[in-house]
Every structure is written in structure tokens, then in C-alpha cells.
Design a protein around this motif. Structure first.
Motif, short mmCIF file in Angstrom:
data_model
loop_
_atom_site.label_atom_id
_atom_site.label_comp_id
_atom_site.label_asym_id
_atom_site.label_seq_id
_atom_site.Cartn_x
_atom_site.Cartn_y
_atom_site.Cartn_z
N LYS A 179 92.99 48.53 22.98
CA LYS A 179 93.36 49.61 22.04
C LYS A 179 92.82 50.96 22.48
CE LYS A 179 93.86 46.81 17.89
NZ LYS A 179 93.35 46.51 16.54
N GLN A 180 91.67 50.95 23.18
CA GLN A 180 91.07 52.19 23.66
C GLN A 180 91.71 52.66 24.97
OE1 GLN A 180 86.88 51.30 24.04
NE2 GLN A 180 86.53 51.34 21.83
N GLY A 181 92.56 51.84 25.53
CA GLY A 181 93.23 52.21 26.77
C GLY A 181 92.45 51.91 28.03
N ASP A 182 91.38 51.15 27.92
CA ASP A 182 90.57 50.77 29.08
C ASP A 182 91.13 49.47 29.65
OD1 ASP A 182 88.65 50.07 30.97
OD2 ASP A 182 86.99 50.82 29.74
N LYS A 183 92.16 49.62 30.49
CA LYS A 183 92.90 48.46 31.01
C LYS A 183 92.02 47.52 31.82
CE LYS A 183 96.32 50.15 33.29
NZ LYS A 183 97.61 50.36 33.96
N ASP A 184 91.17 48.05 32.67
CA ASP A 184 90.36 47.20 33.54
C ASP A 184 89.43 46.28 32.75
OD1 ASP A 184 91.57 48.26 35.81
OD2 ASP A 184 90.01 49.78 36.08
N LYS A 185 88.75 46.84 31.78
CA LYS A 185 87.86 46.02 30.95
C LYS A 185 88.65 45.02 30.12
CE LYS A 185 83.93 49.13 30.60
NZ LYS A 185 83.09 49.94 29.72
N ALA A 186 89.78 45.47 29.57
CA ALA A 186 90.61 44.57 28.77
C ALA A 186 91.11 43.40 29.61
CB ALA A 186 91.78 45.34 28.16
N ILE A 187 91.59 43.69 30.80
CA ILE A 187 92.10 42.64 31.68
C ILE A 187 91.01 41.62 32.00
CG2 ILE A 187 92.87 42.18 34.05
CD1 ILE A 187 94.54 44.82 33.79
N ALA A 188 89.83 42.10 32.35
CA ALA A 188 88.72 41.20 32.69
C ALA A 188 88.36 40.30 31.51
CB ALA A 188 87.51 42.00 33.14
N LEU A 189 88.35 40.88 30.32
CA LEU A 189 87.98 40.09 29.15
C LEU A 189 89.10 39.15 28.70
CD1 LEU A 189 86.03 42.91 27.37
CD2 LEU A 189 85.07 40.71 28.07
N TYR A 190 90.35 39.57 28.81
CA TYR A 190 91.45 38.65 28.52
C TYR A 190 91.40 37.47 29.48
CZ TYR A 190 94.05 41.79 25.33
OH TYR A 190 94.46 42.57 24.27
N GLN A 191 91.06 37.72 30.73
CA GLN A 191 90.96 36.65 31.72
C GLN A 191 89.86 35.67 31.34
OE1 GLN A 191 93.13 36.10 34.22
NE2 GLN A 191 92.06 34.19 34.57
N LYS A 192 88.70 36.18 30.96
CA LYS A 192 87.60 35.31 30.56
C LYS A 192 87.96 34.50 29.32
CE LYS A 192 83.76 37.93 32.47
NZ LYS A 192 82.47 38.60 32.18
N ALA A 193 88.64 35.13 28.37
CA ALA A 193 89.06 34.42 27.16
C ALA A 193 90.04 33.30 27.52
CB ALA A 193 89.70 35.38 26.17
N SER A 194 90.98 33.61 28.37
CA SER A 194 91.97 32.63 28.81
C SER A 194 91.30 31.45 29.51
CB SER A 194 92.99 33.30 29.73
OG SER A 194 93.93 32.37 30.19
N GLU A 195 90.41 31.74 30.43
CA GLU A 195 89.70 30.68 31.16
C GLU A 195 88.88 29.81 30.23
OE1 GLU A 195 87.53 32.88 34.10
OE2 GLU A 195 89.31 33.26 35.30
N SER A 196 88.22 30.42 29.25
CA SER A 196 87.42 29.65 28.29
C SER A 196 88.31 28.71 27.48
CB SER A 196 86.66 30.59 27.35
OG SER A 196 85.71 31.35 28.06
N LEU A 197 89.47 29.20 27.06
CA LEU A 197 90.38 28.36 26.27
C LEU A 197 90.93 27.21 27.10
CD1 LEU A 197 92.26 31.13 24.28
CD2 LEU A 197 90.66 29.43 23.36
#
Length: 76
Positions: free
Chosen positions: A23-41
Motif C-alpha cells: 500500500k505504501q508503494g515499497d515494491k521490493d519489501k512487499a515482494i520479499a514479504l509476500y514470498q516469505k508468507a507464501s513459503e511459510s504457507l
């Protein structure tokens, strides 16, 4: 607390942070965290293959991967 509970909590925390950065427009941080969330799931689903919510976990992991692809392909 068991390992599955830890994975579920981690995935939730990663996803919440990813949405915040998205939402803040910080794509790099968002991508890294979406990846971690996906891997955890995915790890969570693999731990107990017969567990009912696994379908939801995997659907959510796929949705995060799709969001990653969207963020990588756009110029914001």
C-alpha cells in the motif's frame, strides 16, 4: 506451541507486513514479504497433507505469488 502454529503465525505476520508495504508503494519489501508468507504457507501445508485448511493455505500462497508477479511487472 507447535511448529505448525509458528508457521501459521509467521505467514500471517509476513502477509500483513507485505500488504502494508504494498500500500505504501515499497515494491521490493512487499515482494520479499509476500514470498516469505507464501513459503511459510506451503511449508505448513506440506507438514500435514491431510489437514483441512491446506487448500486455503495453498490458494493464499498462489495469490501471493500472483501478486509478486504483478508487482514485478509494473512500474509504480
Amino acid at each position: 506451541m507447535c511448529k505448525s502454529d509458528d508457521l501459521e503465525k509467521s505467514a500471517t505476520a509476513y502477509a500483513q507486513e507485505a500488504v502494508k508495504y504494498d500500500k505504501q508503494g515499497d515494491k521490493d519489501k512487499a515482494i520479499a514479504l509476500y514470498q516469505k508468507a507464501s513459503e511459510s504457507l506451503i511449508q505448513l501445508a506440506m507438514k500435514r497433507p491431510e489437514y483441512g485448511p491446506n487448500k486455503v493455505y495453498l490458494q493464499r500462497a498462489i495469490a501471493y505469488q500472483e501478486r509478486i508477479k504483478t508487482l514485478q511487472s509494473t512500474d509504480q
